[in-house]
Design a protein around this motif. Structure first.
Motif, PDB file in Angstrom:
ATOM      1  N   GLU A  17     119.417  -0.309 118.456  1.00 56.77           N
ATOM      2  CA  GLU A  17     120.088   0.480 117.434  1.00 56.77           C
ATOM      3  C   GLU A  17     119.371   1.808 117.268  1.00 56.77           C
ATOM      4  OE1 GLU A  17     121.005  -1.573 113.704  1.00 56.77           O
ATOM      5  OE2 GLU A  17     120.441  -3.420 114.724  1.00 56.77           O
ATOM      6  N   ARG A  18     120.133   2.835 116.952  1.00 58.34           N
ATOM      7  CA  ARG A  18     119.548   4.122 116.597  1.00 58.34           C
ATOM      8  C   ARG A  18     119.478   4.179 115.079  1.00 58.34           C
ATOM      9  NH1 ARG A  18     122.952   8.580 119.691  1.00 58.34           N
ATOM     10  NH2 ARG A  18     121.638   9.862 118.367  1.00 58.34           N
ATOM     11  N   ILE A  19     118.297   4.544 114.560  1.00 62.20           N
ATOM     12  CA  ILE A  19     118.141   4.637 113.110  1.00 62.20           C
ATOM     13  C   ILE A  19     117.402   5.918 112.754  1.00 62.20           C
ATOM     14  CG2 ILE A  19     118.220   2.152 112.666  1.00 62.20           C
ATOM     15  CD1 ILE A  19     115.145   2.236 112.449  1.00 62.20           C
ATOM     16  N   ILE A  72     110.266  -0.414 116.592  1.00 59.47           N
ATOM     17  CA  ILE A  72     110.795   0.941 116.516  1.00 59.47           C
ATOM     18  C   ILE A  72     110.129   1.766 117.607  1.00 59.47           C
ATOM     19  CG2 ILE A  72     111.016   3.008 115.082  1.00 59.47           C
ATOM     20  CD1 ILE A  72     110.688   1.061 112.642  1.00 59.47           C
ATOM     21  N   ARG A 122     114.991  -7.305 118.098  1.00 67.46           N
ATOM     22  CA  ARG A 122     115.511  -6.196 117.289  1.00 67.46           C
ATOM     23  C   ARG A 122     114.766  -4.926 117.672  1.00 67.46           C
ATOM     24  NH1 ARG A 122     115.067  -7.239 111.352  1.00 67.46           N
ATOM     25  NH2 ARG A 122     116.531  -5.510 111.222  1.00 67.46           N
ATOM     26  N   PHE A 136     114.806  -0.629 117.906  1.00 72.17           N
ATOM     27  CA  PHE A 136     115.380   0.560 117.289  1.00 72.17           C
ATOM     28  C   PHE A 136     114.804   1.814 117.942  1.00 72.17           C
ATOM     29  CE2 PHE A 136     115.153  -2.888 114.292  1.00 72.17           C
ATOM     30  CZ  PHE A 136     116.422  -2.906 113.728  1.00 72.17           C
TER      31      PHE A 136
END
Length: 110
Positions: free
Chosen positions: A5-7, A61, A84, A86
């Motif tokens: 995911e991009r955050i 991340i 998960r 990011f």
């Protein structure tokens, strides 16, 4: 296909406060000049040890300069089975603007 995911910096800060790990893939000199507090620098030499020791269930991340190079790196970690992953949109540059108090910098020379 592996997913990440991009955050932005705000949700990334929330994840960090909940125990996420952050890796910085910029060059060593840039990392030494400043990085997200608690970030671990990764390069081709340190990557195998990091992957071997990492908790793949812990959110991860990935940070670079502006959020471009971190995307393929995040995809790579997802392919390795990290649950998960990011990519930090805006990278370190946006992070340090928004959260200077959460940025580690070298001590000034006396």
């Amino acid at each position: 296909m592996s997913q990440f995911e991009r955050i932005g910096p705000e949700p990334a800060l929330q994840l960090l406060e909940q125990g996420a790990a952050v890796v910085d893939i910029r060059d060593p000199q840039s990392f030494a000049g400043g990085h997200i507090t608690g970030a671990q620098h990764l390069d081709n030499g340190s990557l195998p040890d990091f992957v071997a020791a990492a908790d793949r269930e812990q959110p991860l991340i990935v940070c670079c300069y502006h959020g471009n190079s971190s995307q393929p790196a995040a995809s790579y970690f997802a392919e390795l089975g990290f649950a998960r992953v990011f990519s930090l949109d805006g990278g370190y540059e946006l992070w340090r603007q928004q959260f200077p108090e959460k940025t580690a910098r070298p001590a000034p020379h006396a």
